[in-house]
Design an enzyme around this catalytic site. Structure first.
Site, short mmCIF file in Angstrom:
data_model
loop_
_atom_site.label_atom_id
_atom_site.label_comp_id
_atom_site.label_asym_id
_atom_site.label_seq_id
_atom_site.Cartn_x
_atom_site.Cartn_y
_atom_site.Cartn_z
N GLY A 8 0.86 -1.20 0.00
CA GLY A 8 0.00 0.00 0.00
C GLY A 8 0.88 1.23 0.00
O GLY A 8 0.57 2.26 0.60
N GLY A 11 -0.53 4.81 -0.89
CA GLY A 11 -1.76 5.27 -0.26
C GLY A 11 -1.46 6.45 0.66
O GLY A 11 -0.33 6.97 0.69
N GLN A 12 -2.45 6.85 1.44
CA GLN A 12 -2.31 8.05 2.29
C GLN A 12 -1.13 7.91 3.26
O GLN A 12 -0.31 8.81 3.38
CB GLN A 12 -3.61 8.30 3.07
CG GLN A 12 -3.61 9.64 3.80
CD GLN A 12 -4.69 9.76 4.88
OE1 GLN A 12 -5.33 8.77 5.23
NE2 GLN A 12 -4.88 10.95 5.39
N ILE A 51 -2.25 -7.20 -3.50
CA ILE A 51 -2.01 -7.85 -2.21
C ILE A 51 -2.61 -9.27 -2.17
O ILE A 51 -2.15 -10.13 -1.42
CB ILE A 51 -2.52 -6.97 -1.05
CG1 ILE A 51 -1.75 -7.32 0.22
CG2 ILE A 51 -4.01 -7.08 -0.81
CD1 ILE A 51 -0.30 -7.16 0.14
N TYR A 139 -15.42 -2.56 7.22
CA TYR A 139 -14.04 -2.12 7.51
C TYR A 139 -13.72 -2.36 8.99
O TYR A 139 -12.68 -2.93 9.33
CB TYR A 139 -13.93 -0.63 7.16
CG TYR A 139 -12.65 0.07 7.56
CD1 TYR A 139 -11.43 -0.28 6.98
CD2 TYR A 139 -12.66 1.11 8.48
CE1 TYR A 139 -10.26 0.39 7.33
CE2 TYR A 139 -11.50 1.79 8.82
CZ TYR A 139 -10.31 1.42 8.26
OH TYR A 139 -9.16 2.09 8.60
N LYS A 143 -11.01 -4.82 10.89
CA LYS A 143 -10.01 -4.33 11.85
C LYS A 143 -10.11 -5.13 13.16
O LYS A 143 -9.10 -5.52 13.74
CB LYS A 143 -10.18 -2.83 12.10
CG LYS A 143 -9.84 -1.97 10.89
CD LYS A 143 -8.42 -2.21 10.40
CE LYS A 143 -8.04 -1.38 9.20
NZ LYS A 143 -6.76 -1.78 8.59
N ILE A 169 -6.60 10.35 10.08
CA ILE A 169 -5.29 10.96 9.84
C ILE A 169 -5.42 12.13 8.86
O ILE A 169 -6.01 11.97 7.78
CB ILE A 169 -4.28 9.92 9.35
CG1 ILE A 169 -4.10 8.87 10.45
CG2 ILE A 169 -2.94 10.56 9.02
CD1 ILE A 169 -3.19 7.74 10.10
C1 AKB Z 1 -11.80 6.02 7.98
O1 AKB Z 1 -12.41 7.07 8.18
O2 AKB Z 1 -12.31 5.01 7.48
C2 AKB Z 1 -10.35 5.94 8.42
C3 AKB Z 1 -10.21 5.39 9.80
C4 AKB Z 1 -10.64 6.17 10.97
O3 AKB Z 1 -9.74 4.31 9.94
N1 AKB Z 1 -9.75 7.23 8.35
#
Ligand code: AKB
Length: 312
Positions: A8, A11-12, A51, A139, A143, A169
């Site tokens: 990655g 990426g950011q 990936i 997401y 995590k 971030i």
């Molecule tokens: C998002 O907003 O999905 C990310 C995070 C907080 O993991 N920046």
């Protein structure tokens, strides 16, 4: 020296972590692995790979005699809701592949978790390190499950895997793609370019945030800490600043004229399921984490750097 691999890479986070790694360990020791947004000219070691292409990633690890991997590939929260199947495949299968390869090739691993691992049943103020994890986005689920997987690989295979629960971030080099905290970056672009911004969360919305320089510094500090100092093998809470959306706007207005309209969309629900502030005392105690940017310093740095980038 064994090489450092960064997935990655463009990426950011990758695009800001790599220059710091290059300076610290030497360009010849850092391998950027990317699939999207690969710059036309990249001055360093570059490998193109997806990936999910396990064989190719394995070839890259062997070819460069890797010792450390920063596995940064991830589909973020808002984008993840558009294609939950793909989000699982990229975020979870991608991580599992990397952890398996790390066991086989004895790699030290960094993997980013997020405040998205928390959910509406988590205490929202000063969220503790060890608490309820019931995320409501795909997401967040990747995590939460990813944290469990990292912990398991540490217990089962003694894998040296380390992780941070990043807040939103805020950065100027590369825009984030598809996150819920993206408003806190987009507002700077729109302020400079148009002098107005349509914010997709309510003005009262408070989320934990961090300037990119602090996030990069935390990542390297965690990875360089002696293994015996690391007491958390799921993922460390990490915090810097928390502010309301309209507090951010007011801080920007101290520097330039800006009109903000608050028009919440589907991302409001995601923001409301996340903490407002984080207790990161384990990170501060275990490996000396200290943030450097408060709201005012972060806003000044963002405006200065973005104005230069945008020629404004
Ligand atoms: C998002 O907003 O999905 C990310 C995070 C907080 O993991 N920046």
């Amino acid at each position: 020296m064994k090489k450092i691999i960064v997935t990655g890479a463009f990426g950011q986070i990758g695009s800001e972590l790599i220059p710091v790694l290059n300076d610290r360990y030497g360009k010849k020791n850092v391998v950027a692995v990317g699939h999207h947004n690969i710059p036309k000219s990249y001055d360093g070691i570059l490998e193109k790979a997806e990936i999910t292409d396990l064989k190719k990633i394995e070839r890259i690890i062997k070819k460069h005699n890797a010792g450390i991997i920063y596995h940064l590939v991830s589909i973020l929260s808002a984008k993840g809701e558009k294609d939950p199947q793909l989000t699982w495949q990229v975020n979870m299968n991608g991580l599992k592949n990397i952890l398996d390869l790390a066991v086989s090739y004895n790699l030290k691993v960094f993997w980013p978790s997020s405040i998205a691992a928390f959910g509406p049943t988590t205490p929202r103020e000063n969220t503790p390190q060890i608490t309820v994890l019931e995320p409501t986005t795909m997401y967040g689920i990747t995590k939460m499950a990813g944290e469990g997987l990292c912990h398991y690989y540490f217990l089962k295979y003694s894998l040296d895997v380390r992780s941070l629960r990043y807040p939103g971030i805020i950065s100027w080099k590369t825009e984030p793609g598809g996150g819920t905290t993206d408003y806190a970056v987009a507002i700077f672009y729109e302020a400079i370019i148009k002098g107005k911004y349509r914010c997709f969360v309510k003005k009262e919305t408070i989320l934990p945030m961090m300037y990119m320089d602090d996030a990069v510094q935390a990542t390297i500090k965690l990875m360089e800490a002696p293994a015996q100092k690391i007491t958390i093998r799921t993922s460390y809470n990490l915090a810097a600043i928390s502010f309301r959306a309209d507090e951010l706007a007011q801080e920007i207005q101290k520097h330039l004229p800006l009109k903000v309209e608050y028009v919440p969309d589907h991302r409001q629900k995601i923001a409301d399921s996340w903490p407002k502030s984080i207790d990161d005392s384990f990170a501060r105690r275990d490996w000396g984490w200290r943030h450097r940017y408060d709201l005012a310093k972060m806003v000044s740095a963002m405006l200065k750097n973005l104005r230069k980038k945008l020629n404004k």
